[in-house]
Design a protein around this motif. Structure first.
Motif, PDB file in Angstrom:
ATOM      1  N   LEU A 158      -2.217   6.732  -2.298  1.00 24.25           N
ATOM      2  CA  LEU A 158      -0.799   6.637  -2.632  1.00 24.25           C
ATOM      3  C   LEU A 158      -0.250   5.348  -2.047  1.00 24.25           C
ATOM      4  N   TYR A 159       0.144   4.420  -2.908  1.00 18.55           N
ATOM      5  CA  TYR A 159       0.727   3.147  -2.469  1.00 18.55           C
ATOM      6  C   TYR A 159       2.239   3.339  -2.340  1.00 18.55           C
ATOM      7  N   THR A 160       2.767   3.019  -1.164  1.00 15.91           N
ATOM      8  CA  THR A 160       4.179   3.222  -0.863  1.00 15.91           C
ATOM      9  C   THR A 160       4.706   2.029  -0.069  1.00 15.91           C
ATOM     10  N   LYS A 161       5.984   2.096   0.290  1.00 14.27           N
ATOM     11  CA  LYS A 161       6.545   1.158   1.260  1.00 14.27           C
ATOM     12  C   LYS A 161       7.708   1.844   1.969  1.00 14.27           C
ATOM     13  N   PRO A 162       8.025   1.376   3.160  1.00 14.31           N
ATOM     14  CA  PRO A 162       9.125   1.988   3.920  1.00 14.31           C
ATOM     15  C   PRO A 162      10.454   1.873   3.166  1.00 14.31           C
ATOM     16  N   GLY A 163      11.247   2.929   3.251  1.00  9.92           N
ATOM     17  CA  GLY A 163      12.570   2.923   2.641  1.00  9.92           C
ATOM     18  C   GLY A 163      12.579   3.221   1.156  1.00  9.92           C
TER      19      GLY A 163
END
Length: 140
Positions: free
Chosen positions: A50-55
């Motif tokens: 799962l590719y994500t980023k903060p916020g």
């Protein structure tokens, strides 16, 4: 800040959440617990990324639904044999360039180590439908 994100540790009977450090990037692995003893077809052992980023609220929503789908018992679509790894795209310039406008991105890791992006899961899907769609990606 990304590596210092707060993690919820699930009870051992429900599942395990581990945090491992590899240089600057942090990986979160969610291993689903064994089923409730009911016989159900299980997808082959596999891995999801799962590719994500903060916020990212869409990322957080999908992450929560995936965690619930991994823990959901009593359905014919158990994800107990799958492993989920979360990757923060801000920790790797290649990931950020590939996925900055597409996150959250869910990918299936193929036997040769390459990744196949799965179709985007709607934020409106129920946990049961998320579980079924992830299961079907491995039941081919």
């Amino acid at each position: 800040m990304a590596a210092a994100a707060a993690l919820t540790v699930l009870p051992r009977a429900a599942g395990v959440l581990r945090l491992s450090q590899h240089g600057r990037s942090a990986s979160r692995l969610l291993c689903a617990a064994a089923g409730d003893g009911e016989a159900s077809p299980a997808p082959r052992a596999g891995r999801l990324v799962l590719y994500t980023k903060p916020g990212c609220c869409l990322c957080d929503g999908l992450k929560e639904k995936l965690q619930a789908a991994f823990l959901l018992a009593g359905t014919p679509y158990s994800l107990a044999s799958l492993e989920l790894q979360e990757r923060d795209i801000t920790t790797n310039p290649d990931w950020e360039q590939m996925y900055q406008y597409e996150i959250p991105v869910l990918a299936k890791v193929l036997p040769d180590g390459s990744e196949e992006k799965l179709p985007r899961l709607s934020p409106r899907l129920s946990v049961e439908l998320v579980q079924k769609k992830v299961f079907s990606a491995f039941d081919q």
